[in-house]
Enzyme design. Sequence first.
Site, PDB file in Angstrom:
ATOM      1  N   ARG A 249      16.376  51.117  -4.233  1.00 34.42           N
ATOM      2  CA  ARG A 249      16.185  51.889  -3.003  1.00 34.42           C
ATOM      3  C   ARG A 249      16.817  51.115  -1.855  1.00 34.42           C
ATOM      4  NH1 ARG A 249      12.126  50.853   0.380  1.00 34.42           N
ATOM      5  NH2 ARG A 249      10.633  50.185  -1.200  1.00 34.42           N
ATOM      6  N   HIS A 253      11.016  52.865   2.146  1.00 32.07           N
ATOM      7  CA  HIS A 253      10.196  53.690   1.250  1.00 32.07           C
ATOM      8  C   HIS A 253      10.022  55.082   1.841  1.00 32.07           C
ATOM      9  CE1 HIS A 253       7.021  54.905  -1.477  1.00 32.07           C
ATOM     10  NE2 HIS A 253       6.256  55.179  -0.437  1.00 32.07           N
ATOM     11  N   TYR A 262       9.825  42.748   3.958  1.00 29.86           N
ATOM     12  CA  TYR A 262       9.491  42.260   2.620  1.00 29.86           C
ATOM     13  C   TYR A 262      10.694  42.040   1.702  1.00 29.86           C
ATOM     14  CZ  TYR A 262       9.669  47.363   1.719  1.00 29.86           C
ATOM     15  OH  TYR A 262      10.041  48.685   1.657  1.00 29.86           O
TER      16      TYR A 262
END
Length: 352
Positions: A249, A253, A262
């Site tokens: 990805r 998200h 992160y």
Amino acid sequence: MTELVQLLTPEGERLDHPDYPLDLTAGQVQELFRDMSLARRLDTEAMALQRQGELGLWAPLLGQEAAQVGAARALASTDYVFPSYREHAIAMARGVTVGELLKNWRGTDHGGWDAEKVRMALYAIVIGAQTLHAVGYAMGVQRDGADEAVLACFGDGASSQGDVNEAFVWAGAQNAPVVFFCQNNQWAISARLETQTRVPLYRRGFGFGFPGVRVDGNDVFACLAVTRAALERARDGEGPTLIEAFTYRMSAHTSSDDPTRYRTGAELEAWRLKDPIERVRAYLTKNRLAGDDFFESVDADAEALGRQVRADCRALPDPEPQAIFEHVYAGVHEQLAEECAAFTAYLDGFAG
């Protein structure tokens, strides 16, 4: 060593695999490229619309175009898809219009499209719930003796959900004609895959009594070939298959997520070099299967789609306030009718 089925390298070199032969014409490769390019433009425009306050939320698919287009083009017209909430490329391939796709994200409709018409269920927001729906539908198909298969889409994060594992149990025990298509994009929001499993996800299928295969999720050729074989296997009565499309990805998200908190830029850059669209462009160019005219036409189609996305989004009408009470029960429900009447009276108090 984990085997990764790959038919097209990141550099655009064609490979063969003994278990997954694939013959494509130049026109078919061009259509795969066009499908992926248009899916990416939809994604780009929708993300921009969300930032402008036109959509309440958006779940990007950036980087997962090959996995979705490959799986979508493997489907027969009679097959049925149960998506999660990120399968925008599959929705487009099944005939869902831009306006229908955006309704849910703009908050003007609870669903968005005629599921029976396009043979694709509505987006499932509850993580993993759609896999149980898919298996139930597949068991019905099995008992009806229908010549169709079911594709259940979910992500690596959903693989930790109880619903998904229960779906595996039932599918294996009933030999249901369902293909579990897991897009492993490496991150369940901010949780790395390694925090969820100690073995590759595709191996889980064997524990439930059916085969699993890991495919390069950035390779549209491999995703097409592997998914086609699994769907044929399901239609032939040989039961379920778990496909792990190993992809990444490249965006957030959802539009409410900040992936820079992160993951590193170096990781993202490494995966950009495996871009699913660019490898097909390289293949077409190296083999002289498409020239500048073709790529310019795709760019023009993408521009037109961008304009359509913006126009169709803003043209979506706001629902009537009472619409929230519709389609809750199949028939008349006395308490709900009373609540609707009270709500209507409340709204009428602002009139005049």
